[in-house]
Design an enzyme around this catalytic site. Structure first.
Site, PDB file in Angstrom:
ATOM      1  N   MET A 115     -53.625   9.806   5.860  1.00  0.00           N
ATOM      2  CA  MET A 115     -54.338   9.592   4.592  1.00  0.00           C
ATOM      3  C   MET A 115     -53.458   9.953   3.403  1.00  0.00           C
ATOM      4  O   MET A 115     -53.488   9.272   2.368  1.00  0.00           O
ATOM      5  CB  MET A 115     -55.643  10.399   4.573  1.00  0.00           C
ATOM      6  CG  MET A 115     -56.705   9.876   5.512  1.00  0.00           C
ATOM      7  SD  MET A 115     -58.345  10.599   5.209  1.00  0.00           S
ATOM      8  CE  MET A 115     -58.072  12.305   5.721  1.00  0.00           C
ATOM      9  N   HIS A 116     -52.676  11.011   3.537  1.00  0.00           N
ATOM     10  CA  HIS A 116     -51.769  11.395   2.452  1.00  0.00           C
ATOM     11  C   HIS A 116     -50.727  10.315   2.185  1.00  0.00           C
ATOM     12  O   HIS A 116     -50.351  10.085   1.034  1.00  0.00           O
ATOM     13  CB  HIS A 116     -51.090  12.725   2.778  1.00  0.00           C
ATOM     14  CG  HIS A 116     -51.902  13.911   2.390  1.00  0.00           C
ATOM     15  ND1 HIS A 116     -51.415  15.196   2.436  1.00  0.00           N
ATOM     16  CD2 HIS A 116     -53.177  14.017   1.932  1.00  0.00           C
ATOM     17  CE1 HIS A 116     -52.351  16.038   2.035  1.00  0.00           C
ATOM     18  NE2 HIS A 116     -53.426  15.341   1.736  1.00  0.00           N
ATOM     19  N   GLU A 117     -50.260   9.659   3.237  1.00  0.00           N
ATOM     20  CA  GLU A 117     -49.304   8.561   3.055  1.00  0.00           C
ATOM     21  C   GLU A 117     -49.908   7.466   2.191  1.00  0.00           C
ATOM     22  O   GLU A 117     -49.210   6.817   1.411  1.00  0.00           O
ATOM     23  CB  GLU A 117     -48.889   7.998   4.410  1.00  0.00           C
ATOM     24  CG  GLU A 117     -47.852   8.834   5.148  1.00  0.00           C
ATOM     25  CD  GLU A 117     -46.505   8.809   4.458  1.00  0.00           C
ATOM     26  OE1 GLU A 117     -46.086   7.733   3.991  1.00  0.00           O
ATOM     27  OE2 GLU A 117     -45.863   9.879   4.376  1.00  0.00           O
TER      28      GLU A 117
END
Length: 250
Positions: free
Chosen positions: A230-232
């Site tokens: 999700m951070h990507e």
């Protein structure tokens, strides 16, 4: 570069060890000094065969207040990921029980850090927030796992989506399943609980904790993998960068 110590270890007797975070200059954000100090503190406890229980606390009205501006910008720029400096699982991986005496504000990753302890005590006056989405990036630090686990799914999702501040008194009204006390009573309550725990044999405490946390450790690995994915997708947005700069100020 020599860093000053901002994390203090005190032997309270009977196998009780106190870890106190006191980075006054940075208000207990995840400064390099605080992160190194926490890692060294838990490593010291790992090697202490007399330790039966740990109390983790902050100073004044600060427990732990999450990422620094520099740290969040490094994540935004793709220079780091939050697992590079694994702090979130220090209480979970400690072999003896950990009590988080969260007498002060717990923000973002700092709130999650406290919730990874085996027992949690909050202060009515203090602010607790899962503020990740305030910056525009999805939660990390294991927050999408530990908040539902400790607070219940409904309240956890509300906190994670809204990124609002919640006083301990409000969380108490919402039915959080651990003590919420006046700030000045939090550490005493933690110490009294620690004394009861420390009456038990160390091996029995280690064995019981392993039983409780083994499934959590397995689940957490997959959650961390998902949070990194999700951070990507979300962390490197220009809007996130602007929010970090704006919310921290110049």
């Amino acid at each position: 570069m020599i860093m000053k110590s901002v994390v203090y270890i005190e032997q309270l007797g009977q196998g009780i060890v106190l870890i106190k975070m006191e980075d006054r200059e940075n208000k207990n954000t995840f400064s390099d000094e605080l992160m190194l100090g926490l890692k060294e503190a838990f490593e010291s406890i790992k090697n202490d065969i007399t330790c039966k229980v740990v109390i983790m606390t902050g100073y004044d009205n600060y427990f732990c207040t999450g990422g620094t501006k520099e740290g969040l910008l490094a994540l935004n720029e793709g220079k780091e990921v939050f697992t590079d400096k694994s702090l979130y699982n220090l209480p979970l991986n400690c072999e003896v029980p950990v009590i988080a005496a969260m007498q002060g504000h717990g923000i973002g990753g700092g709130f999650a850090l406290g919730l990874f302890a085996d027992s949690v005590i909050l202060a009515r006056e203090s602010i607790y927030s899962a503020n990740f989405m305030r910056y525009g990036f999805t939660p990390g630090f294991g927050a999408t796992f530990i908040l539902p686990n400790k607070l219940g799914s409904s309240l956890a999702q509300e906190m994670l989506y809204s990124a609002d501040n919640y006083r301990g008194a409000e969380l108490e009204r919402r039915g959080v399943p651990f003590p919420v006390l006046p700030r000045l009573e939090v550490l005493d309550h933690a110490y009294n609980l620690a004394k009861k725990i420390a009456e038990k044999p160390r091996l029995s405490l280690i064995t019981l904790k392993e039983h409780f946390v083994a499934p959590l450790r397995i689940q957490l690995n997959e959650i961390i993998r998902q949070e990194l994915i999700m951070h990507e997708k979300t962390f490197r947005q220009d809007e996130v960068r602007q929010n970090i700069i704006k919310l921290f100020g110049n």
